[in-house]
Design an enzyme around this catalytic site. Structure first.
Site, mmCIF file in Angstrom:
data_model
loop_
_atom_site.group_PDB
_atom_site.id
_atom_site.type_symbol
_atom_site.label_atom_id
_atom_site.label_comp_id
_atom_site.label_asym_id
_atom_site.label_seq_id
_atom_site.Cartn_x
_atom_site.Cartn_y
_atom_site.Cartn_z
ATOM 1 N N GLU A 171 0.787 -1.230 0.000
ATOM 2 C CA GLU A 171 0.000 0.000 0.000
ATOM 3 C C GLU A 171 0.823 1.286 0.000
ATOM 4 O OE1 GLU A 171 -2.216 -2.008 3.167
ATOM 5 O OE2 GLU A 171 -3.949 -0.911 2.421
HETATM 6 N N1 MCN Z 1 7.196 -7.867 -0.385
HETATM 7 C C1 MCN Z 1 8.534 -8.108 -0.582
HETATM 8 N N2 MCN Z 1 9.452 -7.497 0.211
HETATM 9 C C2 MCN Z 1 9.082 -6.600 1.166
HETATM 10 C C3 MCN Z 1 7.722 -6.326 1.339
HETATM 11 C C4 MCN Z 1 6.793 -6.999 0.563
HETATM 12 O O1 MCN Z 1 8.887 -8.861 -1.490
HETATM 13 N N3 MCN Z 1 9.977 -6.016 1.913
HETATM 14 C C5 MCN Z 1 6.206 -8.555 -1.222
HETATM 15 C C6 MCN Z 1 5.365 -9.554 -0.420
HETATM 16 O O2 MCN Z 1 5.955 -10.813 -0.378
HETATM 17 C C7 MCN Z 1 4.040 -9.535 -1.163
HETATM 18 C C8 MCN Z 1 3.960 -8.117 -1.704
HETATM 19 O O3 MCN Z 1 5.285 -7.586 -1.681
HETATM 20 O O4 MCN Z 1 4.046 -10.440 -2.217
HETATM 21 C C9 MCN Z 1 3.037 -7.229 -0.854
HETATM 22 O O5 MCN Z 1 3.294 -7.496 0.489
HETATM 23 P P1 MCN Z 1 2.468 -6.839 1.684
HETATM 24 O O6 MCN Z 1 2.701 -5.402 1.693
HETATM 25 O O7 MCN Z 1 2.747 -7.608 2.914
HETATM 26 O O8 MCN Z 1 0.946 -7.026 1.263
HETATM 27 P P2 MCN Z 1 -0.014 -8.299 1.308
HETATM 28 O O9 MCN Z 1 0.690 -9.505 0.830
HETATM 29 O O10 MCN Z 1 -0.764 -8.331 2.572
HETATM 30 O O11 MCN Z 1 -0.981 -7.876 0.091
HETATM 31 C C10 MCN Z 1 -1.985 -6.939 0.229
HETATM 32 C C11 MCN Z 1 -1.678 -5.593 -0.332
HETATM 33 C C12 MCN Z 1 -2.892 -4.818 -0.293
HETATM 34 S S1 MCN Z 1 -3.506 -4.449 1.225
HETATM 35 C C13 MCN Z 1 -3.603 -4.529 -1.429
HETATM 36 S S2 MCN Z 1 -5.085 -3.718 -1.361
HETATM 37 C C14 MCN Z 1 -3.071 -4.909 -2.684
HETATM 38 C C15 MCN Z 1 -1.662 -5.195 -2.696
HETATM 39 O O12 MCN Z 1 -1.128 -5.705 -1.647
HETATM 40 N N4 MCN Z 1 -3.833 -5.296 -3.712
HETATM 41 C C16 MCN Z 1 -3.220 -5.750 -4.852
HETATM 42 N N5 MCN Z 1 -1.065 -5.410 -3.874
HETATM 43 C C17 MCN Z 1 -1.800 -5.774 -4.947
HETATM 44 N N6 MCN Z 1 -1.205 -6.193 -6.077
HETATM 45 C C18 MCN Z 1 -1.956 -6.653 -7.098
HETATM 46 N N7 MCN Z 1 -1.346 -7.065 -8.210
HETATM 47 N N8 MCN Z 1 -3.305 -6.706 -7.027
HETATM 48 C C19 MCN Z 1 -3.962 -6.257 -5.939
HETATM 49 O O13 MCN Z 1 -5.272 -6.345 -5.876
#
Ligand code: MCN
Ligand code: FES
Ligand code: FES
Length: 908
Positions: free
Chosen positions: A868
């Site tokens: 986000e």
């Molecule tokens: N990640 C990473 N290294 C980090 C942080 C994160 O590689 N230091 C990677 C994670 O492994 C994950 C991605 O980035 O695959 C996002 O991680 P995170 O911020 O923890 O979010 P969530 O996995 O909980 O995903 C939800 C978030 C939200 S709240 C929305 S809304 C959202 C989003 O991610 N909707 C999406 N990304 C999206 N991406 C796509 N393509 N489509 C959506 O609907």
């Protein structure tokens, strides 16, 4: 009916169908070539792209009668398969161009046609091609797609090989931070990643198709519902109304204790009232979708129209009636009390600015419309498949309403074509559950794009007024905030999103004294659901735009002013706790040289005169990871004869839950020298996977990442021998040891008190500083974003392709939020284009990411989240750039050309 002979992917096929049938339907339903996806069904999105006699066509708007006999048709299946990937598919996977994968087959087919014509295109030619052929993507921000097409062309020209472009893990190395390709990529690029509508074609032939009788007004009393005529229509099995619902017919909105409503105001099927346009009044279940649709028209609903309150100010007016009788329209209040009283303080400060601002009902616009199905399994459990990104949460919210014991309800996430947060709310789970429970049949429901747009939750608009005061040295000393959150008629998570005002207005700066008041308001416009950023894009917009106004008043540079005020040791966040890390000064230092160069370029261009004005803007991007307070996630790890299996419910919108899980498990299991191929993932099925919490609040990488790490550590501890080596699978079995280990992790946090906003809500935060460069046409008000540069700190990078992809995609949604996206007019904002979705021409090809990796004490291997942050405030930076270019500051989004033009003219 007509008979056609078609040469599909080189094979002659005969089909018989209605001449009006779309080619997409023929391919998907007659020929079961489900690689061709249907998003909009109206020729707007390109997900259904195929090649017809050498030309790119959108098969959803190509009628069968217009397809010549023996036409040559190429679909994604004809380009390459899982075991023989075409160079375009290889390139697409290698650069991480398939996030959710819903647009992917369409883009790959489109690229194939381009490269057949021109094997050496420029980036501009690729962009023009995708624009001409209407290929839309909501996840990637387009840049990776152009990268993929360029790389594919290079592969096809023989300038690079597969080995050159495909990441290979060196033996014993860590996957952390790598460009490894996510496990689901191969299925996405071949069209074999089966989304809900694809799975719908693999269900029993006698399943029931559901269509909804939906409200055509936004507020009314229901006087009667007559289903008699509809029940007699051909093919109709049942028509269900609220009277047929076995349970309480209420979705539990999980209201805060201080919420004045009980959280039970949202019906599964409307009974007494219609609260918003599109509300479901009855479900028609029939043998075909067409029969169900025809019967929908025959259900008679008698209503008494009530006044429609379409915005927070309207619903807050003295004479407004209560939308939910017995609950005031302002049903939740919260505030910020930090430090000294700001009123007397403001009077002593050298520089004070204030303004109103508004961030509206941004529509999510995933390319895959909502879809799902349900049935009762052999054990008598109710199984619901949907796009849910909160399986256990949604089960708890809908079980009583459906009338099923929580233990007997299992929700499964289908491969999902993007949600961007709307699926943090249950949508069709209650409807599907009721229909399957009542009929004991398999039931299937898909929304079309009109229903997706008009009847799923939207970003909750914030009406804000902020006042910011700085002392003579430019140090921010006081902030006053007031905001009203329009949450539509249903309260779920409305209280939570309103508290984000306390947490993110002024975030990033160590402002010692803040006073604020916020409220959640029920209205009759679209119900508020989570949207990427969840309250921070509203809150940060208000404060980040005000910072530029203050800088102008002080006559100082806005980025220098930010540098002076961002969190340093000893500063507290708006919620009164320590920031997780101090990284913003470093990020600004990284952006500063780029910023100065951009300013110089803009000045040079402006010096030439003319109607085009150039400007540069910045903003801080911040969001927290987690659901406020001691948020928890669970996972498990099991040793098997072939490796280790990991189970969690890290629901995947398209962000890369598979790769996140794999990387963190691999990193933890390194002591047993396991390869990534030996790690199997079981994800997102309540029958098998534990409660890992919803994939919202950018929480999963931290929360479920940590739970997965702990599960793997628990397994390792059980395998460890006295000499420090590890038992094999056979040794574990021989010793009678347990093979499967759970892992849990809870954030060491306290939810803020809603009255004061003070607490420590998140275990980690994500930070960015964005630089936007824009061109404004002062004769039309049209704004073009020419370049974006972001310095981002999301802690340790788990996977570089995922992180880049999240950032590109989020920033581009920010361009939409700033300039074009809206869902306000129920007549106009009903299509992807009408809602202002950014097309490739609206997006710069020049997007640069600079990472700074400050390890997070609470993150798995130092990682924070990512999802986000990129959409938390890019729109503020773009608006600040327009301000810099023209002197016109647009504080009510979106800044459509007519609004920008009026603001420029008002300056004169
Ligand atoms: N990640 C990473 N290294 C980090 C942080 C994160 O590689 N230091 C990677 C994670 O492994 C994950 C991605 O980035 O695959 C996002 O991680 P995170 O911020 O923890 O979010 P969530 O996995 O909980 O995903 C939800 C978030 C939200 S709240 C929305 S809304 C959202 C989003 O991610 N909707 C999406 N990304 C999206 N991406 C796509 N393509 N489509 C959506 O609907
Ligand atoms: Fe055919 Fe959107 S263009 S589904
Ligand atoms: Fe393009 Fe999701 S990857 S829409």
């Amino acid at each position: 009916m007509i008979k056609k002979y078609l040469i599909v992917n080189g094979i002659e096929k005969m089909v018989v169908a209605d001449p009006e049938t779309s080619l997409a339907t023929v391919l998907r339903k007659n020929l079961l070539l489900t690689g061709t996806k249907v998003g909009c069904g109206k020729g707007e999105c390109g997900t259904c792209t195929v090649i017809l006699d050498g030309k790119v066509v959108r098969s959803c708007i190509t009628r069968l009668k217009r397809v010549p006999d023996y036409a040559q048709i190429t679909t994604v299946e004809g380009i390459g398969g899982v075991n023989n990937l075409h160079p375009i598919q290889l390139a697409w996977a290698a650069v991480g161009a398939a996030q959710c994968g819903f647009c992917t087959p369409g883009f790959i087919v489109s690229t194939k046609a381009l490269l057949d014509e021109n094997i050496n295109p420029t980036r501009e030619e690729v962009r023009a091609w995708f624009q001409k052929n209407r290929n839309l993507c909501r996840c990637t921000g387009y840049k990776p797609l152009v990268d993929a097409a360029m790389l594919a062309a290079k592969l096809m020209r023989g300038e690079v090989t597969k080995e050159d472009i495909w990441y290979k893990l060196p033996e014993g190395a860590s996957l952390l931070g790598s460009d490894a390709v996510r496990p689901t990529a191969i299925r996405k690029v071949t069209g074999t990643w089966d989304f809900g509508a694809d799975l719908g074609l693999r269900l029993p032939y006698d399943m029931l198709h559901m269509k909804l009788v939906q409200a055509k007004v936004s507020h009314a009393n229901i006087l009667s519902i007559d289903t008699a005529e509809a029940e007699k229509m051909p093919g109709v099995y049942r028509v269900l109304t609220y009277k047929d619902v076995p349970g309480t017919n209420r979705i539990n909105g999980l209201a805060f204790p201080s919420n004045k409503g009980d959280g039970l105001e949202r019906p599964i099927l409307c009974d007494k009232k219609i609260f918003q346009f599109g509300d479901a009044i009855a479900m028609v279940l029939a043998d075909t979708p067409e029969h169900a649709e025809a019967a929908v028209e025959k259900v008679k609903v008698e209503i008494e129209q009530l006044p429609e309150y379409m915005s927070a100010p309207a619903a807050m007016a003295e004479d407004a009636m209560e939308i939910h009788p017995g609950t005031p329209n302002i049903y939740f209040e919260c505030g910020t009390i930090k430090g000294e009283d700001t009123k007397p303080l403001m009077d002593t400060l050298e520089y004070v600015v204030e303004d109103d601002s508004y961030v509206g009902r941004q529509p999510h616009l995933p390319l895959e419309p909502d879809v799902g199905f349900a049935y009762i399994n052999e054990d008598g459990k109710l199984i619901v498949h949907s796009k849910s990104i909160g399986l256990h949460l949604h089960a708890a919210m809908v079980a009583d309403g459906i009338g099923v014991k929580l233990d007997d309800l299992k929700i499964v996430q289908n491969p999902t074509g993007g949600t961007f947060g709307y699926k943090f709310s249950p949508t069709m789970e209650g409807l599907l559950g009721v229909a399957a429970l009542v009929t004991k049949k398999v039931v299937y429901l898909e929304f079309n794009m009109f229903q997706q747009i008009t009847y799923t939750g939207k970003r909750s608009p914030f009406f804000m007024h902020l006042k910011l005061g700085a002392d003579k040295n430019g140090k921010f000393q006081a902030l006053e905030t007031d905001w009203s959150c329009d949450h539509g008629p249903y309260c779920e998570f409305g209280d939570l999103v309103t508290t984000r005002g306390s947490q993110f207005m002024g975030a990033g700066y160590g402002i010692a004294n803040i006073r604020g008041a916020g409220r959640t308001v029920a209205t009759n416009h679209a119900w508020g659901s989570a949207f990427r950023g969840y309250g921070s894009p509203q809150s940060l917009f208000a404060s980040e735009v005000l910072v530029d106004k203050l800088a102008k008043k002080m006559g100082v540079d806005p980025l220098e002013l930010r540098y002076k005020n961002v969190y340093r040791e000893g500063d507290k966040t708006p919620t009164g706790c320590d920031p997780d890390v101090i990284c913003l000064p470093g990020l600004i230092e990284k952006i500063m040289p780029k910023y100065k160069a951009a300013k110089a370029t803009a000045a040079e261009k402006n010096a030439k005169g003319g109607n085009m004005k150039y400007g540069v803007g910045t903003s801080l991007l911040i969001y927290g990871c987690g659901l406020d307070g001691p948020d928890t996630s669970h996972a498990w790890a099991e040793l098997t004869a072939t490796g280790v299996t990991i189970g969690n419910s890290w629901q995947d919108h398209g962000q890369g839950a598979d790769m996140g899980t794999l990387t963190i498990a691999h990193e933890t299991l390194k002591p047993i020298k396991i390869t990534p191929e030996q790690i199997k993932l079981i994800m997102n099925d309540m029958e098998f996977t534990p409660d890992s919490g919803p994939s919202g609040g950018s929480r999963s990488n931290v929360l479920t990442g940590n739970a997965t790490r702990v599960a793997c550590e628990n397994l390792l501890a059980a395998m460890k021998k006295a000499d420090g080596t590890y038992m094999t699978y056979d040794e574990m079995v021989a010793a009678g040891k347990e093979l499967k280990y759970p892992g849990s992790w809870t954030a060491p946090c306290t939810a803020p008190d809603p009255a004061t906003g003070q607490g420590n809500p998140f275990p980690t935060y994500m930070y960015g500083v964005l630089l936007s460069e824009v061109e404004v046409d002062t004769t039309t008000g049209k704004v073009k974003v020419e370049k974006l540069t972001i310095a981002a700190d999301i802690g340790t990078i788990v996977n570089k392709l995922l992180c880049d992809g999240q950032i590109y995609g989020g920033l581009v949604q920010g361009i939409g939020l700033a300039l074009s996206e809206d869902f306000e007019d129920l007549k106009k904002h009903t299509t992807l284009t009408g809602c202002g979705i950014p097309q490739i021409k609206d997006v710069p090809d020049d997007i640069e990411i600079i990472y700074q990796e400050t390890a997070r004490p609470n993150g798995p291997y130092g990682a924070s989240g990512n999802g986000e942050m990129p959409l938390s405030a890019p729109h503020a930076s773009i608006i600040n750039a327009i301000y810099d270019a023209t002197g016109a500051q647009i504080t009510h989004l979106p800044a459509r050309p007519e609004k920008v033009l009026a603001a420029i003219q008002a300056l004169k």
